[in-house]
Structures are given as C-alpha cells and as structure tokens.
Design an enzyme around this catalytic site. Structure first.
Site, PDB file in Angstrom:
ATOM      1  N   HIS A 186       0.469  -1.026   0.094  1.00 57.49           N
ATOM      2  CA  HIS A 186      -0.290   0.282  -0.397  1.00 57.49           C
ATOM      3  C   HIS A 186       0.532   1.234   0.100  1.00 57.49           C
ATOM      4  CE1 HIS A 186      -3.476  -2.417   0.003  1.00 57.49           C
ATOM      5  NE2 HIS A 186      -3.195  -2.656   1.130  1.00 57.49           N
ATOM      6  N   ASP A 223      -3.273 -10.907  -2.114  1.00 56.56           N
ATOM      7  CA  ASP A 223      -3.927  -9.617  -1.075  1.00 56.56           C
ATOM      8  C   ASP A 223      -5.489  -9.932  -1.248  1.00 56.56           C
ATOM      9  OD1 ASP A 223      -2.196  -8.920   1.760  1.00 56.56           O
ATOM     10  OD2 ASP A 223      -4.512  -7.026   1.004  1.00 56.56           O
ATOM     11  N   HIS A 283      -6.573  -6.799  -0.035  1.00 54.53           N
ATOM     12  CA  HIS A 283      -7.127  -5.659  -0.380  1.00 54.53           C
ATOM     13  C   HIS A 283      -6.204  -5.127  -1.928  1.00 54.53           C
ATOM     14  CE1 HIS A 283      -7.123  -5.911   3.643  1.00 54.53           C
ATOM     15  NE2 HIS A 283      -7.984  -4.817   3.470  1.00 54.53           N
ATOM     16  N   ASP A 313      -4.743 -12.644   3.808  1.00 53.78           N
ATOM     17  CA  ASP A 313      -5.789 -12.249   4.005  1.00 53.78           C
ATOM     18  C   ASP A 313      -7.443 -12.538   3.417  1.00 53.78           C
ATOM     19  OD1 ASP A 313      -5.277 -10.363   2.545  1.00 53.78           O
ATOM     20  OD2 ASP A 313      -5.554  -8.601   3.525  1.00 53.78           O
TER      21      ASP A 313
HETATM   22 ZN   LIG Z   1      -4.472  -7.031   2.512  1.00 51.90          ZN
END
Ligand SMILES: [Zn+2]
Length: 311
Positions: free
Chosen positions: A125, A162, A164, A246
């Site tokens: 990120h 992931d 996200h 996740d």
């Molecule tokens: Zn994540």
C-alpha cells in the site's frame, strides 16, 4: 535446488498501538509454523538491512527524510488512521526490503529456486510519496525495479493476491513498461482502488476485483480466465508475489472465503507460470493476513508448495 526463507527478528520490533491488526504476533505465527519438521530443508537466512539507496528506486529522498523525522523515541506515532511507526519501525522496514532483495539475489544467482520473505511491515500500500495501509516502503515494487535495473532482466511480473488492492505497487510500477502488475482483491474494500479501468501507462496493470463472499471456486475461475492467461502472455523473466493471506474466510478485515487449499492451488498455478517462463524463479513476500491461525496455516501451505516445486 531449494526454497529460501528470509526473515529477521528486527521485523518484530515494528510496533503498532494495542488492538492494531498488523502486530508482531503475525510474523511470530508464520515463523513458528515454518519450524515444523516438513520445513527442515528450507534454506534459512537472516534478512539483511537494505541500503538506503534501494528505497530510492520507489520513493523520493524527501519521503525518506520525512519518514525518518516521524520515528519516535518511545511509543508510536500515527502517520494516518491506519499506519503507525515506533522506534524499531525503520529497521524493520529496511529488513523487510533487504529480505525481499536478498531473495531476488538468491533466486537470480541460482542459490535457490524460489524464496519466501517472511517480513513485516508489509509494503504493497505504500505509494511513491505516501505511507499508508500499515506499509512504509513499497517493498515488492522496489524488488521488481531492482530485478530490472540491477540484474538487467527484461520483464518482471508482480502478482498480488492479498485481499486488498496493491495500490502502492500499482502506483510505483504504473509507468514501468518492463513490469506487469496483476492484483486480485475484494471490491468494494479499502483502499477502494483497483478497478479494471486502471490499466497502467503502458497497459501494464491488470486489476481483477472480486465481490464480497467470493469463494475458492470463484477465485480459481478468475485466475483461470484472467490472471493466468495475462501472466502467461507477458512471459516474465521473474515472478514476484505479494503474498497476503487475508482473503482467508477467517480473516477479520475482509469478506472473501478462501481456505488453505485455495492458497496452495494459487501457489501451484503461479509456479506453473514461473516454470513456463522464468525457469521456476519466483520470490514471494508476505503482505497481509490478520487471523493468526489462518495466516500461519495459509503461509505454511504456500511455502509447502514452493518447496515441492522448488525441489
Ligand atoms: Zn491486505
């Protein structure tokens, strides 16, 4: 050949406030799982500290200067609502980056067939000029640029599974025609980027958003129809993974329904791509995963496949 495991105790010295999901116990759970007998043949190395210059492959000097100035003498400081730093955070981030870069060196140098960097803080990120989402350095994007510019590879692919969207990796690699960035992620979900319309400056980004409650069958179908054909067509010299776990059904931060066997299947299919184009060369770096048991079991399944395929 073999599978290398890069980690370092300093990665646990990055502290977050009480109750924060991105906590040292995550890495402890992963490294403890990898002490099981079936992982005895891992080639274990301590993650070195990356050079400060390596960070500049993705971030400007002013970003480093500001980040360094934020590091507190004690306690934690919030950079934003999610992202915090403590006295040990920079060392941890430099170990995380150093682990990923050392893994690239080992795999490209022929010391290991593939590698897993069990490190934190995560990196996908962190945008070129902004820490966010628990991430300080854009670790995997830097590893991609390092493989291209330092090792002279022609094409590097980054696969981010992931849950996200890897907005930071996408930001850093946006205008890098020698890199392909592919991300599967839940949508809608923070950071709310990662639409299929975001294609990169050179059509070098593929985003595959997944609706909440997508299960393993749905995710496997998206890999078969979109992800794997695109990676195959790009024919990378090296495959890098942003390995977040996740998307597991037990994870508290998202609503996908993957299980350990799905992460093993994803890893196998990505090994197929690496075998077809990269001589099997693949470097995986830990990103998210916030249920400790699910994270440990999923990372163990992932590394187990890397070992089978790297043997
Ligand atoms: Zn994540």
């Amino acid at each position: 050949m073999t599978t290398a495991l890069l980690t370092h105790p300093d990665c646990q010295a990055h502290r977050t406030p009480p109750g924060h999901p991105e906590r040292p116990e995550r890495l402890q759970a992963v490294t403890e799982a990898l002490t099981a007998e079936r992982f005895a043949l891992l080639l274990r190395e301590e993650a070195p500290l990356a050079d400060a210059a390596a960070v500049l492959r993705a971030h400007p000097q002013i970003y480093m200067d500001i980040l360094r100035a934020e590091i507190p003498a004690t306690g934690t400081v919030a950079l934003d609502a999610d992202t915090h730093v403590s006295p040990g955070s920079l060392d941890a981030a430099f170990r995380a980056l150093g682990g990923a870069l050392r893994a690239v060196d080992m795999v490209l140098g022929g010391q290991a067939q593939n590698a897993f960097a069990a490190v934190r803080p995560p990196g996908h990120h962190a945008e070129h000029n902004r820490a966010m989402g628990f991430c300080l350095f854009s670790t995997v994007a830097i590893a991609a640029k390092y493989a291209l510019d330092h090792h002279g590879l022609s094409r590097v692919a980054v696969m981010d599974f992931d849950v996200h969207h890897g907005n930071g990796t996408q930001d850093v690699l946006w205008d890098e025609p020698r890199a392909l960035f592919v991300s599967t992620h839940q949508m809608p979900l923070w950071p709310f980027t990662g639409t299929p319309e975001e294609k990169g400056a050179h059509d070098n980004v593929l985003n595959v958003p997944l609706p909440p409650h997508s299960d393993g069958a749905r995710v496997r179908a998206e890999f078969e129809s979109k992800v794997l054909p695109r990676l195959d067509a790009f024919a990378p010299d090296l495959l890098l993974l942003s390995a977040g776990f996740d998307a597991h059904i037990a994870d508290p931060l998202a609503q996908l329904h993957l299980r350990e066997a799905d992460f093993a299947w994803i890893t196998e299919r990505l090994c197929d791509i690496a075998d077809a184009h990269c001589g099997g060369r693949m470097v995986s770096t830990l990103e998210g995963g916030y249920d400790l048991d699910a994270l440990a079991a999923s990372a163990a399944a992932h590394v187990g496949v890397l070992m089978e395929r790297g043997a």
